[in-house]
Motif scaffolding. Structure first.
Motif, PDB file in Angstrom:
ATOM      1  N   THR A  84       0.845  -1.183   0.000  1.00  0.00           N
ATOM      2  CA  THR A  84       0.000   0.000   0.000  1.00  0.00           C
ATOM      3  C   THR A  84       0.889   1.245   0.000  1.00  0.00           C
ATOM      4  O   THR A  84       1.831   1.339   0.783  1.00  0.00           O
ATOM      5  CB  THR A  84      -0.913   0.025   1.238  1.00  0.00           C
ATOM      6  OG1 THR A  84      -1.715  -1.167   1.249  1.00  0.00           O
ATOM      7  CG2 THR A  84      -1.808   1.247   1.231  1.00  0.00           C
ATOM      8  N   MET A  85       0.598   2.171  -0.888  1.00  0.00           N
ATOM      9  CA  MET A  85       1.393   3.391  -0.990  1.00  0.00           C
ATOM     10  C   MET A  85       1.057   4.349   0.163  1.00  0.00           C
ATOM     11  O   MET A  85      -0.108   4.605   0.446  1.00  0.00           O
ATOM     12  CB  MET A  85       1.135   4.092  -2.319  1.00  0.00           C
ATOM     13  CG  MET A  85       1.734   3.374  -3.512  1.00  0.00           C
ATOM     14  SD  MET A  85       3.540   3.430  -3.460  1.00  0.00           S
ATOM     15  CE  MET A  85       3.926   2.632  -5.008  1.00  0.00           C
ATOM     16  N   LEU A  86       2.087   4.849   0.827  1.00  0.00           N
ATOM     17  CA  LEU A  86       1.921   5.830   1.898  1.00  0.00           C
ATOM     18  C   LEU A  86       2.271   7.209   1.372  1.00  0.00           C
ATOM     19  O   LEU A  86       3.146   7.351   0.515  1.00  0.00           O
ATOM     20  CB  LEU A  86       2.842   5.485   3.078  1.00  0.00           C
ATOM     21  CG  LEU A  86       2.697   4.097   3.704  1.00  0.00           C
ATOM     22  CD1 LEU A  86       3.707   3.930   4.833  1.00  0.00           C
ATOM     23  CD2 LEU A  86       1.283   3.888   4.229  1.00  0.00           C
ATOM     24  N   ASP A  87       1.592   8.228   1.905  1.00  0.00           N
ATOM     25  CA  ASP A  87       1.961   9.578   1.492  1.00  0.00           C
ATOM     26  C   ASP A  87       3.163  10.043   2.310  1.00  0.00           C
ATOM     27  O   ASP A  87       3.570   9.404   3.293  1.00  0.00           O
ATOM     28  CB  ASP A  87       0.792  10.556   1.616  1.00  0.00           C
ATOM     29  CG  ASP A  87       0.277  10.714   3.041  1.00  0.00           C
ATOM     30  OD1 ASP A  87       1.099  10.734   3.981  1.00  0.00           O
ATOM     31  OD2 ASP A  87      -0.951  10.833   3.227  1.00  0.00           O
ATOM     32  N   GLU A  88       3.728  11.171   1.914  1.00  0.00           N
ATOM     33  CA  GLU A  88       4.988  11.616   2.515  1.00  0.00           C
ATOM     34  C   GLU A  88       4.843  11.926   3.996  1.00  0.00           C
ATOM     35  O   GLU A  88       5.756  11.659   4.786  1.00  0.00           O
ATOM     36  CB  GLU A  88       5.508  12.850   1.764  1.00  0.00           C
ATOM     37  CG  GLU A  88       6.933  13.206   2.126  1.00  0.00           C
ATOM     38  CD  GLU A  88       7.649  13.973   1.039  1.00  0.00           C
ATOM     39  OE1 GLU A  88       8.815  14.331   1.250  1.00  0.00           O
ATOM     40  OE2 GLU A  88       7.048  14.210  -0.013  1.00  0.00           O
ATOM     41  N   SER A  89       3.702  12.475   4.404  1.00  0.00           N
ATOM     42  CA  SER A  89       3.519  12.798   5.819  1.00  0.00           C
ATOM     43  C   SER A  89       3.459  11.527   6.665  1.00  0.00           C
ATOM     44  O   SER A  89       4.004  11.488   7.783  1.00  0.00           O
ATOM     45  CB  SER A  89       2.249  13.626   6.023  1.00  0.00           C
ATOM     46  OG  SER A  89       1.091  12.884   5.658  1.00  0.00           O
ATOM     47  N   GLN A  90       2.822  10.470   6.154  1.00  0.00           N
ATOM     48  CA  GLN A  90       2.788   9.190   6.873  1.00  0.00           C
ATOM     49  C   GLN A  90       4.193   8.607   7.010  1.00  0.00           C
ATOM     50  O   GLN A  90       4.582   8.116   8.073  1.00  0.00           O
ATOM     51  CB  GLN A  90       1.890   8.194   6.139  1.00  0.00           C
ATOM     52  CG  GLN A  90       0.404   8.506   6.186  1.00  0.00           C
ATOM     53  CD  GLN A  90      -0.393   7.541   5.330  1.00  0.00           C
ATOM     54  OE1 GLN A  90      -0.161   7.409   4.126  1.00  0.00           O
ATOM     55  NE2 GLN A  90      -1.336   6.847   5.949  1.00  0.00           N
ATOM     56  N   ILE A  91       4.953   8.670   5.922  1.00  0.00           N
ATOM     57  CA  ILE A  91       6.314   8.135   5.934  1.00  0.00           C
ATOM     58  C   ILE A  91       7.175   8.885   6.939  1.00  0.00           C
ATOM     59  O   ILE A  91       7.891   8.283   7.746  1.00  0.00           O
ATOM     60  CB  ILE A  91       6.934   8.213   4.519  1.00  0.00           C
ATOM     61  CG1 ILE A  91       6.204   7.251   3.571  1.00  0.00           C
ATOM     62  CG2 ILE A  91       8.424   7.888   4.563  1.00  0.00           C
ATOM     63  CD1 ILE A  91       6.594   7.406   2.117  1.00  0.00           C
ATOM     64  N   ASN A  92       7.108  10.212   6.921  1.00  0.00           N
ATOM     65  CA  ASN A  92       7.924  11.014   7.845  1.00  0.00           C
ATOM     66  C   ASN A  92       7.524  10.789   9.295  1.00  0.00           C
ATOM     67  O   ASN A  92       8.385  10.768  10.190  1.00  0.00           O
ATOM     68  CB  ASN A  92       7.817  12.493   7.489  1.00  0.00           C
ATOM     69  CG  ASN A  92       8.515  12.821   6.175  1.00  0.00           C
ATOM     70  OD1 ASN A  92       9.432  12.120   5.758  1.00  0.00           O
ATOM     71  ND2 ASN A  92       8.079  13.876   5.505  1.00  0.00           N
ATOM     72  N   ASN A  93       6.237  10.618   9.540  1.00  0.00           N
ATOM     73  CA  ASN A  93       5.778  10.345  10.905  1.00  0.00           C
ATOM     74  C   ASN A  93       6.285   8.986  11.378  1.00  0.00           C
ATOM     75  O   ASN A  93       6.731   8.838  12.529  1.00  0.00           O
ATOM     76  CB  ASN A  93       4.251  10.383  10.966  1.00  0.00           C
ATOM     77  CG  ASN A  93       3.722  10.205  12.374  1.00  0.00           C
ATOM     78  OD1 ASN A  93       3.986  11.020  13.251  1.00  0.00           O
ATOM     79  ND2 ASN A  93       2.982   9.134  12.609  1.00  0.00           N
TER      80      ASN A  93
END
Length: 419
Positions: A84-93
């Motif tokens: 599932t692709m995560l957005d950048e804010s999810q990845i950084n968190n």
């Protein structure tokens, strides 16, 4: 390398003899990567972190690579379908949360201090055409198709997207970049990473003319065949906000007898001689003492030795006392409810899911059918049983009202009644 081999860390290796010589001749720099696909790391990630700790103990420098860039692509290794692709804010968190685990487990001071880097710092800046010309030219599609992480997906006729197919190039480029920037000569990872590691070794050789090294650790399962990292379907998180130190300790305390010695070698720093003495307890009543030592050592590495006294007190109360006694030690999993919910009928099965003891209502009902559930040490016999107001007693330390919910003899939690 011999220490790692003796303790069961090595599965496959490339240029192993040269790596041994390099380790003996001086300090080396090696790295392991972590894609930020979840809010925390779990026990399944712990083996490679222990390898990084052993590197420091022997005077070498580990680099912990956060996959801020590669997480946007998704590693097909060991997966039957596209992530599932995560957005950048999810990845950084996720990265921020994972760093908290590293802060507790790794040494960031001194000559062998660990370093955290993020591959988004260079992967996000790549230009596609120059990357293909400079890096892609060194990769053979024919060879890439032979690696397990690609071959198995294709053999099972499961979709492998073009974006995933690029992951191998990007991970290889990480090795090249880290060798140039930090002198990294070693990459290590899980068993499913061997193809990616070998490609990185080849890329460094072709571009820089250097010999670098790599190895993988085995995919570790329990003696029952369960993949490390989960207990009854629940991830064993390394983040104390997601899993309390008490629950973490209980995970290790409750491992199978057949796993104790193997886990002592991998998940503790106890000398092999001491572990061999503990091995003599297998098959005897003393095995429980060995399990407590495993739980203590593993928990202290992650959460610190200072948590152990309260955990021991907590365990004693949980096994021998009622709700008030269990609560007085603190640290048990807990949930909250209101008087209104109790009076309208708080199902015991709902309490189990609130505590995280069951991942679904059907699983909770099965626990009840198996006569595995108790409220204040009283066995629950009906799937429609409720937690009544009479089940809530005063906690001795705070006088808050609580009820103890148990699954079996080893898993206990508290439901607090909000005033």
């Amino acid at each position: 390398m011999k220490t790692l081999e003796d303790r069961g860390f090595i599965y496959q290796s490339a240029n192993s003899e040269e790596l041994d010589e390099a380790c003996v001749s001086g300090s080396i720099c090696g790295y392991v990567g972590f894609d930020a696909t979840a809010q925390s790391l779990h026990v399944g990630n712990l083996m490679v972190i222990m390898i990084a700790r052993w590197m420091q103990k022997f005077g070498h420098k580990p680099v912990l690579l956060m996959g801020g860039g590669t997480t946007k692509i998704g590693d097909p290794s060991g997966k039957d379908k596209e992530r599932t692709m995560l957005d950048e804010s999810q990845i950084n968190n996720n990265i921020d949360n994972i760093k908290k685990v590293f802060a507790k487990m790794m040494d960031f001071e001194g000559e062998c201090s660990a370093r955290i880097v993020n591959n988004a710092d260079w992967l996000d800046k790549l230009l596609y055409i120059p990357f293909l010309r400079d890096i892609g030219v060194h990769f053979s599609v024919n060879r890439m198709l032979t690696f397990d992480n690609v071959r198995l997906r294709l053999e099972r006729q499961q979709n492998l997207s073009f974006i995933e197919f690029n992951y191998m190039l990007l991970q290889s480029y990480d090795f090249l970049k880290l060798n140039r920037e930090y002198g990294c000569v070693l990459q290590f990872g899980g068993a499913d990473q061997y193809g990616n590691i070998v490609c990185g070794i080849d890329l460094v050789r072709k571009v820089l003319g250097k010999t670098v090294y790599g190895f993988t650790c085995p995919l570790l399962t329990t003696s029952s065949g369960t993949k490390m990292g989960k207990s009854e379907g629940r991830p064993i998180w390394l983040d104390s906000d997601l899993l309390s130190p008490y629950e973490y300790w209980q995970f290790w305390r409750n491992v199978s007898d057949a796993d104790v010695v193997r886990f002592l070698k991998i998940y503790t720093f106890l000398p092999i001689g001491e572990i061999e003495e503990l091995e003599k307890m297998v098959g005897s009543s003393g095995i429980n003492e060995a399990k407590v030592i495993l739980a203590d050592e593993a928990t202290a590495i992650l959460h610190g030795k200072e948590v152990l006294p309260s955990i021991h007190e907590n365990a004693e109360f949980a096994f021998k006392g009622g709700a008030a006694g269990a609560a007085s030690a603190g640290g048990l999993p807990f949930a909250r409810t209101s008087l209104e919910q109790v009076e309208s009928g708080l199902l015991v099965t709902d309490a189990l899911t609130s505590l995280g003891f069951a991942q679904s209502k059907s699983a909770a009902r099965q626990y009840v059918r198996d006569r595995a559930v108790s409220v204040n040490d009283r066995v629950v016999v009906s799937e429609l049983a409720t937690v009544s107001s009479a089940d809530f007693v005063k906690e001795t330390s705070s006088e808050k009202l609580c009820a103890k919910i148990s699954v079996g003899k080893k898993k206990h939690g508290l439901i607090y009644l909000d005033s």
